[in-house]
Write an enzyme that holds these catalytic residues in place. Structure first.
Site, PDB file in Angstrom:
ATOM      1  N   LYS A   1       0.847  -1.196   0.000  1.00  0.00           N
ATOM      2  CA  LYS A   1       0.000   0.000   0.000  1.00  0.00           C
ATOM      3  C   LYS A   1       0.878   1.240   0.000  1.00  0.00           C
ATOM      4  CE  LYS A   1      -2.483   1.553   3.658  1.00  0.00           C
ATOM      5  NZ  LYS A   1      -2.218   2.995   3.652  1.00  0.00           N
ATOM      6  N   THR A   2       0.551   2.161  -0.922  1.00  0.00           N
ATOM      7  CA  THR A   2       1.337   3.396  -1.029  1.00  0.00           C
ATOM      8  C   THR A   2       0.462   4.620  -0.768  1.00  0.00           C
ATOM      9  OG1 THR A   2       0.816   3.450  -3.395  1.00  0.00           O
ATOM     10  CG2 THR A   2       2.918   2.464  -2.765  1.00  0.00           C
ATOM     11  N   HIS A   3       1.156   5.706  -0.425  1.00  0.00           N
ATOM     12  CA  HIS A   3       0.572   7.058  -0.444  1.00  0.00           C
ATOM     13  C   HIS A   3       1.584   7.860  -1.247  1.00  0.00           C
ATOM     14  CE1 HIS A   3      -2.747   6.935   2.421  1.00  0.00           C
ATOM     15  NE2 HIS A   3      -1.990   6.374   3.339  1.00  0.00           N
TER      16      HIS A   3
ATOM     17  N   ARG B   1      -5.406   6.251  -2.159  1.00  0.00           N
ATOM     18  CA  ARG B   1      -5.636   7.638  -2.543  1.00  0.00           C
ATOM     19  C   ARG B   1      -6.936   8.208  -1.970  1.00  0.00           C
ATOM     20  NH1 ARG B   1      -7.294  11.724  -3.608  1.00  0.00           N
ATOM     21  NH2 ARG B   1      -6.840  13.224  -5.262  1.00  0.00           N
ATOM     22  N   LYS B   2      -7.858   7.328  -1.572  1.00  0.00           N
ATOM     23  CA  LYS B   2      -9.140   7.759  -0.992  1.00  0.00           C
ATOM     24  C   LYS B   2      -9.794   8.845  -1.851  1.00  0.00           C
ATOM     25  CE  LYS B   2      -7.761   6.717   3.776  1.00  0.00           C
ATOM     26  NZ  LYS B   2      -6.302   6.474   3.642  1.00  0.00           N
ATOM     27  N   PHE B   3     -10.050   8.508  -3.096  1.00  0.00           N
ATOM     28  CA  PHE B   3     -10.698   9.466  -3.998  1.00  0.00           C
ATOM     29  C   PHE B   3     -12.046   9.886  -3.440  1.00  0.00           C
ATOM     30  CE2 PHE B   3      -7.870   7.280  -7.007  1.00  0.00           C
ATOM     31  CZ  PHE B   3      -7.335   8.364  -7.678  1.00  0.00           C
ATOM     32  N   VAL B   4     -12.320  11.182  -3.480  1.00  0.00           N
ATOM     33  CA  VAL B   4     -13.667  11.671  -3.156  1.00  0.00           C
ATOM     34  C   VAL B   4     -13.891  13.000  -3.871  1.00  0.00           C
ATOM     35  CG1 VAL B   4     -12.853  12.575  -0.923  1.00  0.00           C
ATOM     36  CG2 VAL B   4     -15.297  12.343  -1.319  1.00  0.00           C
ATOM     37  N   ASP B   5     -14.738  12.979  -4.881  1.00  0.00           N
ATOM     38  CA  ASP B   5     -15.098  14.208  -5.603  1.00  0.00           C
ATOM     39  C   ASP B   5     -16.202  13.856  -6.589  1.00  0.00           C
ATOM     40  OD1 ASP B   5     -15.011  16.855  -6.774  1.00  0.00           O
ATOM     41  OD2 ASP B   5     -12.982  16.978  -5.950  1.00  0.00           O
TER      42      ASP B   5
ATOM     43  N   TYR C   1      -5.399   0.251  17.240  1.00  0.00           N
ATOM     44  CA  TYR C   1      -4.826  -1.000  16.730  1.00  0.00           C
ATOM     45  C   TYR C   1      -5.475  -2.248  17.311  1.00  0.00           C
ATOM     46  CZ  TYR C   1      -0.890   1.702  14.839  1.00  0.00           C
ATOM     47  OH  TYR C   1      -0.101   2.586  14.141  1.00  0.00           O
TER      48      TYR C   1
HETATM   49  N1  5IU Z   1      -5.276   3.828   7.074  1.00  0.00           N
HETATM   50  C1  5IU Z   1      -5.583   3.655   8.406  1.00  0.00           C
HETATM   51  N2  5IU Z   1      -6.895   3.515   8.781  1.00  0.00           N
HETATM   52  C2  5IU Z   1      -7.906   3.499   7.884  1.00  0.00           C
HETATM   53  C3  5IU Z   1      -7.558   3.667   6.515  1.00  0.00           C
HETATM   54  C4  5IU Z   1      -6.259   3.835   6.136  1.00  0.00           C
HETATM   55  O1  5IU Z   1      -4.717   3.629   9.249  1.00  0.00           O
HETATM   56  O2  5IU Z   1      -9.055   3.294   8.265  1.00  0.00           O
HETATM   57  I1  5IU Z   1      -8.985   3.625   5.118  1.00  0.00           I
HETATM   58  C5  5IU Z   1      -3.900   3.955   6.590  1.00  0.00           C
HETATM   59  C6  5IU Z   1      -3.085   5.058   7.185  1.00  0.00           C
HETATM   60  C7  5IU Z   1      -1.699   4.488   7.102  1.00  0.00           C
HETATM   61  C8  5IU Z   1      -1.889   3.006   7.319  1.00  0.00           C
HETATM   62  O3  5IU Z   1      -1.213   4.661   5.770  1.00  0.00           O
HETATM   63  O4  5IU Z   1      -3.208   2.731   6.865  1.00  0.00           O
HETATM   64  C9  5IU Z   1      -1.743   2.534   8.752  1.00  0.00           C
HETATM   65  O5  5IU Z   1      -0.445   2.760   9.191  1.00  0.00           O
HETATM   66  P1  5IU Z   1       0.072   2.269  10.639  1.00  0.00           P
HETATM   67  O6  5IU Z   1       0.007   0.734  10.601  1.00  0.00           O
HETATM   68  O7  5IU Z   1       1.486   2.776  10.697  1.00  0.00           O
HETATM   69  O8  5IU Z   1      -0.812   2.859  11.684  1.00  0.00           O
END
Ligand code: 5IU
Length: 356
Positions: free
Chosen positions: A61-63, A97-101, A309
């Protein structure tokens, strides 16, 4: 729900989305239901981490927008390099990316602009607060993208301001044949060029399978993923005080069923399959293990910024999710690959416990 007790290898046969079918088989092959959330700060670290942890995971998973030095070059950039690592180790790339528009904007953000997410991310996700039509808009963008693959594309590019007659809106223009448009503006065409582009996606199975030294560039044991793109709906979040209501989550379930050929499943905190033939995949962030040797009770202290967590055992065995998403639990360990293996074993054990 039946999918809670079905092995991933079985669910691979009945899932609608081709990428879900592939992913379930990959999970079975690698004995992994682990996704690494690769939230590091530089492109160099991201690529190094993906290469080291790749063997333990099925999804990365990326950002892309929190990575400094992200190279946007569509032939040689960071997305292309990630796609090569995904081929080598056998994992899918999920851009969170959590698109919302509105639909139109989301189509453009998904396929164009700086990062051209659709080119390198097999999976992305969307928040449907703006209404579920945007899911259809994204599905349409993905279908158009797929239709372009392997074809020579002819594009007409016109540069300049349109002149009268260029507007073909079906209405008679009452401008008396002048070179003004219907709004009275004067304009001229600077140039019209026809460009021919050859289009090969960064993860195309048509790319070379070995390099010039004869090294394998493709993960063995399973064919390469289909050239499809998939969406996860953001149905529930892990954070404290999350405002997503039960109605919102239910709307996600309905949207998923309406777009089975594009929606693979959900990012959620629990299993959401409920209709008899639902077979969506669930990925869950907010996952952490207590340090090695410490006892597990399902819950682990949050990060002080709203993140909460749960352990893989609680999320997978008890709440019925399929893939756990782990970020800092792995990234901040002394040796991320070793820690990733610890998470992989625990999460897989939790899945086997659910089956029995
Ligand atoms: N993330 C969350 N919670 C969510 C969603 C996405 O934590 O409900 I949708 C993302 C944010 C981060 C990763 O990129 O998941 C969690 O990272 P940690 O395991 O370091 O908390």
């Amino acid at each position: 729900h039946p999918t809670l007790l079905q092995p991933y290898s079985e669910r691979a046969k009945t899932a609608t989305h081709p990428l879900s079918r592939y992913l379930f088989r990959l999970m079975d092959l690698k004995a992994s239901n682990l996704c690494l959330s690769a939230d590091v700060t530089t492109a160099r670290e991201l690529l190094a981490l993906a290469d080291r942890v790749g063997p333990s995971i099925v999804v990365l998973k990326t950002h892309y927008d929190l990575i400094s030095g992200w190279d946007y070059n569509p032939q040689t950039g960071t997305g292309v390099k990630l796609a090569a690592l995904a081929r080598k180790h056998g994992f899918l790339i999920f851009e969170d990316r959590k698109f919302v528009d509105i639909g139109k904007t989301v189509q453009m953000q998904y396929t164009a602009g700086t990062a051209r997410i659709i080119e390198w991310a097999h999976i992305t996700n969307a928040n449907i607060d703006a209404g579920k039509d945007m899911v259809r808009a994204m599905a349409e963008a993905a279908a158009n993208w797929k239709a372009r693959i392997h074809y020579e594309v002819k594009t007409s590019v016109s540069v300049g301001t349109p002149v009268a007659g260029q507007f073909d809106d079906g209405e008679e223009q009452n401008n008396g044949g002048s070179d003004r448009d219907s709004d009275g503006r004067k304009g001229s065409i600077v140039s019209i060029t026809t460009v021919t582009q050859s289009f090969e996606p960064a993860d195309s199975p048509r790319l070379a399978k070995t390099n010039e030294h004869g090294d394998e560039l493709v993960f063995p044991g399973i064919e390469e993923p289909p050239m499809d793109r998939g969406l996860l709906l953001l149905a529930q979040m892990s954070s404290k005080g999350c405002l997503m209501t039960k109605d919102y989550t239910q709307a996600c379930v309905e949207a998923a069923r309406e777009h089975k050929d594009f929606v693979m499943g959900y990012v959620a905190q629990e299993a959401l399959n409920s209709a008899p033939d639902d077979n969506f995949i669930h990925m869950t962030p907010g996952c952490k293990l207590p340090p090695p040797g410490e006892e597990e009770n399902g819950h682990v202290e949050g990060d002080g910024l709203g993140q909460q967590y749960n352990t893989p055992a609680k999320l997978i065995t008890l709440l019925g999710t399929d893939i756990v998403i782990v970020g800092r639990g792995i990234i901040q360990a002394a040796d991320p690959p070793t820690e990733a293996e610890r998470y992989r074993r625990k999460a897989w054990k939790a899945y086997l416990a659910r089956l029995s």
